[in-house]
Design a protein around this motif. Structure first.
Motif, PDB file in Angstrom:
ATOM      1  N   ARG A  31     -10.417 -14.877  -8.744  1.00  0.00           N
ATOM      2  CA  ARG A  31      -9.822 -16.098  -8.198  1.00  0.00           C
ATOM      3  C   ARG A  31     -10.471 -17.344  -8.793  1.00  0.00           C
ATOM      4  NH1 ARG A  31      -7.041 -16.254  -3.392  1.00  0.00           N
ATOM      5  NH2 ARG A  31      -8.198 -18.096  -2.723  1.00  0.00           N
ATOM      6  N   ALA A  32     -11.796 -17.312  -8.933  1.00  0.00           N
ATOM      7  CA  ALA A  32     -12.490 -18.460  -9.506  1.00  0.00           C
ATOM      8  C   ALA A  32     -12.067 -18.679 -10.952  1.00  0.00           C
ATOM      9  CB  ALA A  32     -14.001 -18.243  -9.417  1.00  0.00           C
ATOM     10  N   TRP A  33     -11.936 -17.601 -11.698  1.00  0.00           N
ATOM     11  CA  TRP A  33     -11.545 -17.713 -13.101  1.00  0.00           C
ATOM     12  C   TRP A  33     -10.122 -18.232 -13.232  1.00  0.00           C
ATOM     13  CZ3 TRP A  33      -7.565 -15.319 -15.725  1.00  0.00           C
ATOM     14  CH2 TRP A  33      -7.570 -15.513 -17.102  1.00  0.00           C
ATOM     15  N   ALA A  34      -9.251 -17.799 -12.352  1.00  0.00           N
ATOM     16  CA  ALA A  34      -7.840 -18.173 -12.451  1.00  0.00           C
ATOM     17  C   ALA A  34      -7.523 -19.490 -11.746  1.00  0.00           C
ATOM     18  CB  ALA A  34      -6.962 -17.053 -11.886  1.00  0.00           C
ATOM     19  N   VAL A  35      -8.516 -20.296 -11.455  1.00  0.00           N
ATOM     20  CA  VAL A  35      -8.352 -21.650 -10.925  1.00  0.00           C
ATOM     21  C   VAL A  35      -7.626 -21.640  -9.587  1.00  0.00           C
ATOM     22  CG1 VAL A  35      -7.969 -24.029 -11.680  1.00  0.00           C
ATOM     23  CG2 VAL A  35      -7.889 -22.216 -13.361  1.00  0.00           C
ATOM     24  N   PRO A  40      -1.483 -31.339 -16.204  1.00  0.00           N
ATOM     25  CA  PRO A  40      -0.576 -30.458 -16.940  1.00  0.00           C
ATOM     26  C   PRO A  40      -1.232 -29.156 -17.379  1.00  0.00           C
ATOM     27  CG  PRO A  40      -0.420 -32.707 -17.739  1.00  0.00           C
ATOM     28  CD  PRO A  40      -1.591 -32.661 -16.813  1.00  0.00           C
ATOM     29  N   PHE A  41      -0.371 -28.171 -17.666  1.00  0.00           N
ATOM     30  CA  PHE A  41      -0.778 -26.846 -18.118  1.00  0.00           C
ATOM     31  C   PHE A  41      -1.856 -26.916 -19.185  1.00  0.00           C
ATOM     32  CE2 PHE A  41       0.924 -23.173 -16.531  1.00  0.00           C
ATOM     33  CZ  PHE A  41       1.217 -22.195 -17.471  1.00  0.00           C
ATOM     34  N   ARG A  42      -1.620 -27.704 -20.231  1.00  0.00           N
ATOM     35  CA  ARG A  42      -2.511 -27.709 -21.379  1.00  0.00           C
ATOM     36  C   ARG A  42      -3.884 -28.276 -21.017  1.00  0.00           C
ATOM     37  NH1 ARG A  42       0.076 -27.444 -26.474  1.00  0.00           N
ATOM     38  NH2 ARG A  42      -1.489 -28.785 -27.394  1.00  0.00           N
ATOM     39  N   ASP A  43      -3.949 -29.136 -19.993  1.00  0.00           N
ATOM     40  CA  ASP A  43      -5.223 -29.721 -19.591  1.00  0.00           C
ATOM     41  C   ASP A  43      -6.125 -28.712 -18.889  1.00  0.00           C
ATOM     42  OD1 ASP A  43      -4.236 -32.023 -20.605  1.00  0.00           O
ATOM     43  OD2 ASP A  43      -4.108 -33.097 -18.703  1.00  0.00           O
ATOM     44  N   ARG A  44      -5.543 -27.602 -18.433  1.00  0.00           N
ATOM     45  CA  ARG A  44      -6.330 -26.629 -17.672  1.00  0.00           C
ATOM     46  C   ARG A  44      -6.301 -25.266 -18.347  1.00  0.00           C
ATOM     47  NH1 ARG A  44      -3.796 -26.352 -12.089  1.00  0.00           N
ATOM     48  NH2 ARG A  44      -1.897 -26.640 -13.235  1.00  0.00           N
ATOM     49  N   CYS A  45      -6.188 -25.237 -19.658  1.00  0.00           N
ATOM     50  CA  CYS A  45      -6.041 -23.973 -20.378  1.00  0.00           C
ATOM     51  C   CYS A  45      -7.261 -23.083 -20.174  1.00  0.00           C
ATOM     52  CB  CYS A  45      -5.847 -24.237 -21.857  1.00  0.00           C
ATOM     53  SG  CYS A  45      -5.785 -22.735 -22.845  1.00  0.00           S
ATOM     54  N   ALA A  87      -4.413 -18.015 -17.751  1.00  0.00           N
ATOM     55  CA  ALA A  87      -5.006 -17.832 -16.426  1.00  0.00           C
ATOM     56  C   ALA A  87      -4.086 -18.291 -15.309  1.00  0.00           C
ATOM     57  CB  ALA A  87      -6.330 -18.591 -16.344  1.00  0.00           C
ATOM     58  N   LEU A  88      -3.263 -19.303 -15.569  1.00  0.00           N
ATOM     59  CA  LEU A  88      -2.377 -19.789 -14.512  1.00  0.00           C
ATOM     60  C   LEU A  88      -1.255 -18.798 -14.219  1.00  0.00           C
ATOM     61  CD1 LEU A  88      -2.173 -23.587 -15.342  1.00  0.00           C
ATOM     62  CD2 LEU A  88      -3.724 -22.357 -13.821  1.00  0.00           C
ATOM     63  N   VAL A  89      -0.881 -18.002 -15.215  1.00  0.00           N
ATOM     64  CA  VAL A  89       0.102 -16.948 -14.969  1.00  0.00           C
ATOM     65  C   VAL A  89      -0.565 -15.808 -14.198  1.00  0.00           C
ATOM     66  CG1 VAL A  89       1.716 -15.327 -16.026  1.00  0.00           C
ATOM     67  CG2 VAL A  89       1.416 -17.596 -17.023  1.00  0.00           C
ATOM     68  N   VAL A  90      -1.827 -15.518 -14.527  1.00  0.00           N
ATOM     69  CA  VAL A  90      -2.584 -14.535 -13.742  1.00  0.00           C
ATOM     70  C   VAL A  90      -2.650 -14.977 -12.289  1.00  0.00           C
ATOM     71  CG1 VAL A  90      -4.846 -13.462 -13.401  1.00  0.00           C
ATOM     72  CG2 VAL A  90      -3.955 -13.788 -15.723  1.00  0.00           C
ATOM     73  N   VAL A  98      -2.734   3.617  -6.190  1.00  0.00           N
ATOM     74  CA  VAL A  98      -1.985   2.426  -6.612  1.00  0.00           C
ATOM     75  C   VAL A  98      -0.934   2.096  -5.554  1.00  0.00           C
ATOM     76  CG1 VAL A  98      -0.628   1.343  -8.431  1.00  0.00           C
ATOM     77  CG2 VAL A  98      -2.353   3.039  -9.030  1.00  0.00           C
ATOM     78  N   ASP A  99      -1.253   1.149  -4.678  1.00  0.00           N
ATOM     79  CA  ASP A  99      -0.307   0.676  -3.667  1.00  0.00           C
ATOM     80  C   ASP A  99       0.432  -0.568  -4.146  1.00  0.00           C
ATOM     81  OD1 ASP A  99      -0.949   2.645  -1.731  1.00  0.00           O
ATOM     82  OD2 ASP A  99      -2.744   1.506  -1.198  1.00  0.00           O
ATOM     83  N   TRP A 100      -0.175  -1.293  -5.081  1.00  0.00           N
ATOM     84  CA  TRP A 100       0.431  -2.484  -5.657  1.00  0.00           C
ATOM     85  C   TRP A 100      -0.147  -2.679  -7.066  1.00  0.00           C
ATOM     86  CZ3 TRP A 100      -2.505  -6.281  -7.724  1.00  0.00           C
ATOM     87  CH2 TRP A 100      -3.854  -6.325  -7.348  1.00  0.00           C
ATOM     88  N   PHE A 101       0.550  -3.420  -7.867  1.00  0.00           N
ATOM     89  CA  PHE A 101       0.016  -3.802  -9.171  1.00  0.00           C
ATOM     90  C   PHE A 101       0.744  -5.041  -9.665  1.00  0.00           C
ATOM     91  CE2 PHE A 101       3.571  -1.062 -10.276  1.00  0.00           C
ATOM     92  CZ  PHE A 101       4.151  -1.685 -11.382  1.00  0.00           C
ATOM     93  N   ALA A 102       0.118  -5.709 -10.598  1.00  0.00           N
ATOM     94  CA  ALA A 102       0.729  -6.862 -11.255  1.00  0.00           C
ATOM     95  C   ALA A 102       0.558  -6.689 -12.754  1.00  0.00           C
ATOM     96  CB  ALA A 102       0.080  -8.164 -10.797  1.00  0.00           C
ATOM     97  N   VAL A 103       1.507  -7.176 -13.513  1.00  0.00           N
ATOM     98  CA  VAL A 103       1.378  -7.178 -14.969  1.00  0.00           C
ATOM     99  C   VAL A 103       1.599  -8.601 -15.468  1.00  0.00           C
ATOM    100  CG1 VAL A 103       2.068  -4.782 -15.296  1.00  0.00           C
ATOM    101  CG2 VAL A 103       3.812  -6.542 -15.286  1.00  0.00           C
ATOM    102  N   VAL A 104       0.857  -8.959 -16.495  1.00  0.00           N
ATOM    103  CA  VAL A 104       0.964 -10.284 -17.099  1.00  0.00           C
ATOM    104  C   VAL A 104       1.145 -10.104 -18.597  1.00  0.00           C
ATOM    105  CG1 VAL A 104      -0.217 -12.464 -17.543  1.00  0.00           C
ATOM    106  CG2 VAL A 104      -0.468 -11.333 -15.323  1.00  0.00           C
ATOM    107  N   MET A 105       2.179 -10.736 -19.132  1.00  0.00           N
ATOM    108  CA  MET A 105       2.447 -10.619 -20.555  1.00  0.00           C
ATOM    109  C   MET A 105       1.441 -11.444 -21.351  1.00  0.00           C
ATOM    110  SD  MET A 105       4.844  -8.490 -20.591  1.00  0.00           S
ATOM    111  CE  MET A 105       5.136  -8.526 -22.381  1.00  0.00           C
ATOM    112  N   PRO A 106       0.935 -10.896 -22.465  1.00  0.00           N
ATOM    113  CA  PRO A 106      -0.014 -11.654 -23.287  1.00  0.00           C
ATOM    114  C   PRO A 106       0.671 -12.801 -24.014  1.00  0.00           C
ATOM    115  CG  PRO A 106       0.566  -9.595 -24.370  1.00  0.00           C
ATOM    116  CD  PRO A 106       1.211  -9.560 -23.020  1.00  0.00           C
TER     117      PRO A 106
END
Length: 212
Positions: free
Chosen positions: A84-88, A128-133, A146-149, A180-188
């Motif tokens: 959570r800390a990493w993903a802002v 904006p997105f780019r300011d928090r990359c 990270a914001l998509v995560v 595995v009761d839940w999962f999430a996937v994030v595209m690179p």
């Protein structure tokens, strides 16, 4: 801890050109029913009963089973607090609203003064997105926004999660530890896009334990 249907709904797309992604939909993985929400960049899925899945059958839903390798890969265990800390997730970076210049109001064509439509009257807006990359980077070269995560797993508040990174084009998997009761996937991200953002941000945030 599992996501609720409302939390899955928050991952769905609000793009009017992608109506098939606007609501959670049912799919089958390994012969079992699941309910999925996705906006095309990330997805959040929860194991469901047959009755729950039947209530979320949508015509034209994407073939989610073609996107996810089943069974899911195992990964390294990461604490939710660190994730959570990493993903802002804890707090937003804000700046003076560009539209109203911090006033919180604007005068419309009719002559009346209204609350600013961007900052809703507070005078500041989320940077904006780019300011928090921030990205995950793992050899040979895997970048994830990270914001998509955050969009996919920001509902988590405690415990641990497994993170699996399989390669430069495979989705990064976040899943419950053990069963595995839940999962999430994030595209690179494409390398060229990620590297441009890194140069703009000047710094890449590396998620602990997800190293090459």
């Amino acid at each position: 801890m599992k996501p609720t249907i409302d939390q899955i709904r928050e991952v769905c797309s609000d793009d009017v050109d992608r109506p098939n992604l606007a609501a959670p939909f049912a799919c089958r993985l390994g012969g079992e029913p699941w309910i999925v929400g996705t906006d095309g960049r990330c997805a959040l899925a929860v194991r469901a009963t047959e009755e729950e899945a039947a209530a979320h059958v949508i015509g034209g839903a994407p073939d989610f089973a073609a996107v996810v390798r089943w069974p899911l890969p195992s990964g390294v265990v990461v604490g939710v607090e660190a994730l959570r800390a990493w993903a802002v997730v804890r707090g937003e970076e804000r700046r003076e609203c560009e539209l109203c210049e911090g006033a919180g109001t604007h005068e419309c064509d009719c002559g009346d003064v209204h609350a600013c439509s961007v900052c809703e009257g507070c005078g500041t807006e989320i940077a904006p997105f780019r300011d928090r990359c921030a990205v995950i980077r793992r050899a040979p070269s895997v970048y994830v926004d990270a914001l998509v995560v955050r969009r996919a797993v920001g509902w988590l508040i405690e415990g641990d999660v497994e993170v699996a990174v399989e390669g430069p084009v495979a989705p990064v998997v976040f899943r419950s530890v053990g069963t595995v009761d839940w999962f999430a996937v994030v595209m690179p991200m494409r390398d060229s896009v990620a590297e441009e953002w890194l140069e703009t941000a000047g710094l890449a945030a590396l998620l602990p334990a997800v190293r090459g």
